[in-house]
Design a protein around this motif. Structure first.
Motif, PDB file in Angstrom:
ATOM      1  N   GLU A  77      43.084  19.912  42.422  1.00  0.00           N
ATOM      2  CA  GLU A  77      44.141  20.752  41.847  1.00  0.00           C
ATOM      3  C   GLU A  77      43.702  22.198  41.653  1.00  0.00           C
ATOM      4  OE1 GLU A  77      46.571  21.003  37.670  1.00  0.00           O
ATOM      5  OE2 GLU A  77      46.140  19.021  38.481  1.00  0.00           O
ATOM      6  N   VAL A  78      44.531  23.113  42.104  1.00  0.00           N
ATOM      7  CA  VAL A  78      44.283  24.543  41.904  1.00  0.00           C
ATOM      8  C   VAL A  78      44.464  24.855  40.417  1.00  0.00           C
ATOM      9  CG1 VAL A  78      45.060  26.889  42.442  1.00  0.00           C
ATOM     10  CG2 VAL A  78      45.066  25.125  44.232  1.00  0.00           C
ATOM     11  N   VAL A  79      43.418  25.448  39.809  1.00  0.00           N
ATOM     12  CA  VAL A  79      43.507  25.811  38.392  1.00  0.00           C
ATOM     13  C   VAL A  79      43.671  27.311  38.191  1.00  0.00           C
ATOM     14  CG1 VAL A  79      42.306  23.762  37.538  1.00  0.00           C
ATOM     15  CG2 VAL A  79      40.985  25.793  38.124  1.00  0.00           C
ATOM     16  N   HIS A  80      43.302  28.106  39.227  1.00  0.00           N
ATOM     17  CA  HIS A  80      43.421  29.560  39.093  1.00  0.00           C
ATOM     18  C   HIS A  80      43.466  30.176  40.491  1.00  0.00           C
ATOM     19  CE1 HIS A  80      43.134  33.418  37.106  1.00  0.00           C
ATOM     20  NE2 HIS A  80      42.033  33.733  37.745  1.00  0.00           N
ATOM     21  N   LYS A  81      44.262  31.215  40.629  1.00  0.00           N
ATOM     22  CA  LYS A  81      44.362  31.965  41.880  1.00  0.00           C
ATOM     23  C   LYS A  81      44.332  33.446  41.532  1.00  0.00           C
ATOM     24  CE  LYS A  81      48.353  33.099  44.101  1.00  0.00           C
ATOM     25  NZ  LYS A  81      49.582  32.931  44.885  1.00  0.00           N
ATOM     26  N   LYS A  82      43.607  34.226  42.341  1.00  0.00           N
ATOM     27  CA  LYS A  82      43.546  35.661  42.068  1.00  0.00           C
ATOM     28  C   LYS A  82      43.287  36.421  43.361  1.00  0.00           C
ATOM     29  CE  LYS A  82      41.506  39.057  38.996  1.00  0.00           C
ATOM     30  NZ  LYS A  82      40.580  39.311  37.884  1.00  0.00           N
ATOM     31  N   ARG A  83      43.969  37.537  43.526  1.00  0.00           N
ATOM     32  CA  ARG A  83      43.686  38.479  44.608  1.00  0.00           C
ATOM     33  C   ARG A  83      42.596  39.404  44.092  1.00  0.00           C
ATOM     34  NH1 ARG A  83      47.601  40.535  48.253  1.00  0.00           N
ATOM     35  NH2 ARG A  83      47.754  38.317  48.704  1.00  0.00           N
ATOM     36  N   LEU A  84      41.466  39.444  44.779  1.00  0.00           N
ATOM     37  CA  LEU A  84      40.347  40.278  44.367  1.00  0.00           C
ATOM     38  C   LEU A  84      40.301  41.543  45.220  1.00  0.00           C
ATOM     39  CD1 LEU A  84      37.599  37.547  43.876  1.00  0.00           C
ATOM     40  CD2 LEU A  84      39.076  38.576  42.155  1.00  0.00           C
ATOM     41  N   ARG A  85      40.212  42.676  44.563  1.00  0.00           N
ATOM     42  CA  ARG A  85      40.197  43.973  45.238  1.00  0.00           C
ATOM     43  C   ARG A  85      38.823  44.273  45.820  1.00  0.00           C
ATOM     44  NH1 ARG A  85      42.361  47.822  40.691  1.00  0.00           N
ATOM     45  NH2 ARG A  85      40.234  48.386  41.087  1.00  0.00           N
ATOM     46  N   PRO A  86      38.786  45.074  46.894  1.00  0.00           N
ATOM     47  CA  PRO A  86      37.505  45.429  47.502  1.00  0.00           C
ATOM     48  C   PRO A  86      36.560  46.109  46.507  1.00  0.00           C
ATOM     49  CG  PRO A  86      39.333  46.196  48.861  1.00  0.00           C
ATOM     50  CD  PRO A  86      39.919  45.683  47.579  1.00  0.00           C
ATOM     51  N   PHE A  87      35.308  45.756  46.569  1.00  0.00           N
ATOM     52  CA  PHE A  87      34.198  46.360  45.827  1.00  0.00           C
ATOM     53  C   PHE A  87      34.227  46.128  44.319  1.00  0.00           C
ATOM     54  CE2 PHE A  87      34.469  49.019  49.672  1.00  0.00           C
ATOM     55  CZ  PHE A  87      33.212  48.762  50.198  1.00  0.00           C
ATOM     56  N   VAL A  88      35.396  46.071  43.681  1.00  0.00           N
ATOM     57  CA  VAL A  88      35.446  46.032  42.211  1.00  0.00           C
ATOM     58  C   VAL A  88      36.077  44.768  41.634  1.00  0.00           C
ATOM     59  CG1 VAL A  88      35.443  48.539  41.975  1.00  0.00           C
ATOM     60  CG2 VAL A  88      37.627  47.315  42.136  1.00  0.00           C
ATOM     61  N   GLY A  89      36.627  43.899  42.461  1.00  0.00           N
ATOM     62  CA  GLY A  89      37.299  42.699  41.957  1.00  0.00           C
ATOM     63  C   GLY A  89      36.323  41.712  41.346  1.00  0.00           C
ATOM     64  N   VAL A  90      36.777  41.052  40.283  1.00  0.00           N
ATOM     65  CA  VAL A  90      36.009  39.994  39.622  1.00  0.00           C
ATOM     66  C   VAL A  90      36.989  38.924  39.188  1.00  0.00           C
ATOM     67  CG1 VAL A  90      34.540  39.401  37.655  1.00  0.00           C
ATOM     68  CG2 VAL A  90      34.246  41.593  38.777  1.00  0.00           C
ATOM     69  N   GLY A  91      36.600  37.670  39.349  1.00  0.00           N
ATOM     70  CA  GLY A  91      37.428  36.559  38.895  1.00  0.00           C
ATOM     71  C   GLY A  91      36.551  35.449  38.362  1.00  0.00           C
ATOM     72  N   ARG A  92      37.108  34.668  37.423  1.00  0.00           N
ATOM     73  CA  ARG A  92      36.322  33.590  36.801  1.00  0.00           C
ATOM     74  C   ARG A  92      37.256  32.485  36.343  1.00  0.00           C
ATOM     75  NH1 ARG A  92      31.204  32.993  34.239  1.00  0.00           N
ATOM     76  NH2 ARG A  92      31.287  31.704  32.373  1.00  0.00           N
ATOM     77  N   ALA A  93      36.851  31.255  36.608  1.00  0.00           N
ATOM     78  CA  ALA A  93      37.568  30.077  36.116  1.00  0.00           C
ATOM     79  C   ALA A  93      36.644  28.876  36.278  1.00  0.00           C
ATOM     80  CB  ALA A  93      38.870  29.859  36.884  1.00  0.00           C
ATOM     81  N   SER A  94      36.980  27.793  35.614  1.00  0.00           N
ATOM     82  CA  SER A  94      36.196  26.562  35.702  1.00  0.00           C
ATOM     83  C   SER A  94      36.661  25.753  36.908  1.00  0.00           C
ATOM     84  CB  SER A  94      36.361  25.751  34.413  1.00  0.00           C
ATOM     85  OG  SER A  94      35.588  24.579  34.481  1.00  0.00           O
ATOM     86  N   ALA A  95      35.705  25.401  37.789  1.00  0.00           N
ATOM     87  CA  ALA A  95      36.066  24.696  39.013  1.00  0.00           C
ATOM     88  C   ALA A  95      34.858  23.982  39.597  1.00  0.00           C
ATOM     89  CB  ALA A  95      36.621  25.676  40.035  1.00  0.00           C
ATOM     90  N   ASP A  96      35.125  23.015  40.486  1.00  0.00           N
ATOM     91  CA  ASP A  96      34.053  22.408  41.267  1.00  0.00           C
ATOM     92  C   ASP A  96      34.159  22.785  42.747  1.00  0.00           C
ATOM     93  OD1 ASP A  96      36.199  20.762  41.889  1.00  0.00           O
ATOM     94  OD2 ASP A  96      35.341  18.972  41.008  1.00  0.00           O
ATOM     95  N   LEU A  97      35.208  23.536  43.092  1.00  0.00           N
ATOM     96  CA  LEU A  97      35.368  24.091  44.436  1.00  0.00           C
ATOM     97  C   LEU A  97      36.006  25.465  44.289  1.00  0.00           C
ATOM     98  CD1 LEU A  97      35.405  23.835  47.579  1.00  0.00           C
ATOM     99  CD2 LEU A  97      37.670  22.792  47.334  1.00  0.00           C
ATOM    100  N   VAL A  98      35.390  26.464  44.904  1.00  0.00           N
ATOM    101  CA  VAL A  98      35.949  27.812  44.922  1.00  0.00           C
ATOM    102  C   VAL A  98      36.083  28.198  46.396  1.00  0.00           C
ATOM    103  CG1 VAL A  98      35.635  30.214  44.245  1.00  0.00           C
ATOM    104  CG2 VAL A  98      34.836  28.391  42.739  1.00  0.00           C
ATOM    105  N   VAL A  99      37.239  28.774  46.743  1.00  0.00           N
ATOM    106  CA  VAL A  99      37.502  29.121  48.135  1.00  0.00           C
ATOM    107  C   VAL A  99      37.904  30.589  48.228  1.00  0.00           C
ATOM    108  CG1 VAL A  99      38.857  28.596  50.180  1.00  0.00           C
ATOM    109  CG2 VAL A  99      38.281  26.765  48.595  1.00  0.00           C
ATOM    110  N   GLU A 100      37.309  31.291  49.193  1.00  0.00           N
ATOM    111  CA  GLU A 100      37.659  32.675  49.490  1.00  0.00           C
ATOM    112  C   GLU A 100      38.418  32.698  50.808  1.00  0.00           C
ATOM    113  OE1 GLU A 100      33.836  34.794  47.333  1.00  0.00           O
ATOM    114  OE2 GLU A 100      33.791  34.561  49.516  1.00  0.00           O
ATOM    115  N   LEU A 101      39.568  33.373  50.818  1.00  0.00           N
ATOM    116  CA  LEU A 101      40.450  33.444  51.989  1.00  0.00           C
ATOM    117  C   LEU A 101      40.859  34.891  52.227  1.00  0.00           C
ATOM    118  CD1 LEU A 101      42.769  30.555  50.778  1.00  0.00           C
ATOM    119  CD2 LEU A 101      41.210  30.401  52.728  1.00  0.00           C
ATOM    120  N   PRO A 102      41.284  35.217  53.448  1.00  0.00           N
ATOM    121  CA  PRO A 102      41.814  36.573  53.670  1.00  0.00           C
ATOM    122  C   PRO A 102      42.992  36.848  52.733  1.00  0.00           C
ATOM    123  CG  PRO A 102      41.552  35.398  55.759  1.00  0.00           C
ATOM    124  CD  PRO A 102      41.326  34.401  54.661  1.00  0.00           C
ATOM    125  N   ALA A 103      43.131  38.077  52.291  1.00  0.00           N
ATOM    126  CA  ALA A 103      44.236  38.451  51.402  1.00  0.00           C
ATOM    127  C   ALA A 103      45.566  38.047  52.029  1.00  0.00           C
ATOM    128  CB  ALA A 103      44.212  39.951  51.128  1.00  0.00           C
TER     129      ALA A 103
END
Length: 119
Positions: A77-103
């Motif tokens: 189950e997805v618990v958090h989704k965030k668009r991260l900006r170039p160079f300065v983006g930060v995101g945090r959530a509790s998970a056992d799988l984290v996935v990075e995808l193209p914007a």
């Protein structure tokens, strides 16, 4: 490996492929590097960070010159989704799988949806 998004009511569940070319960052070095120093990632690409147990996981965009969509997943189950900006983006959530995808790749994904890696 591919990343599949399942959504909708159980009796009418639909599925989309979010990424058809998924790499896994399994070593500590691969996890620390993530997408740093790459100029871009192609459509259909994903980078998955798998962990043994859900814990707070932080992503940063230091040395990443393009935006990404990030998903934090606990179980399927997805618990958090965030668009991260170039160079300065930060995101945090509790998970056992984290996935990075193209914007834009996770545009239709919402917390509570099911997202799974398939071999």
């Amino acid at each position: 490996m591919r990343l599949v998004h399942r959504y909708g009511p159980l009796e009418d569940r639909q599925a989309d492929t979010l990424a058809s070319d998924v790499e896994t960052a399994d070593t500590t070095l691969q996890q620390a590097r993530g997408l740093m120093f790459r100029r871009s990632v192609p459509d259909g690409y994903g980078l998955a960070f798998r962990f043994d147990e859900p814990r707070p996981r932080t992503l940063h965009m230091l040395f990443v010159p393009f935006a990404i969509d990030a998903l934090w997943i606990r179980g399927p189950e997805v618990v958090h989704k965030k668009r991260l900006r170039p160079f300065v983006g930060v995101g945090r959530a509790s998970a056992d799988l984290v996935v990075e995808l193209p914007a834009g790749a996770a545009e239709n994904v919402e917390p509570g949806d099911i997202v799974e890696l398939e071999e």
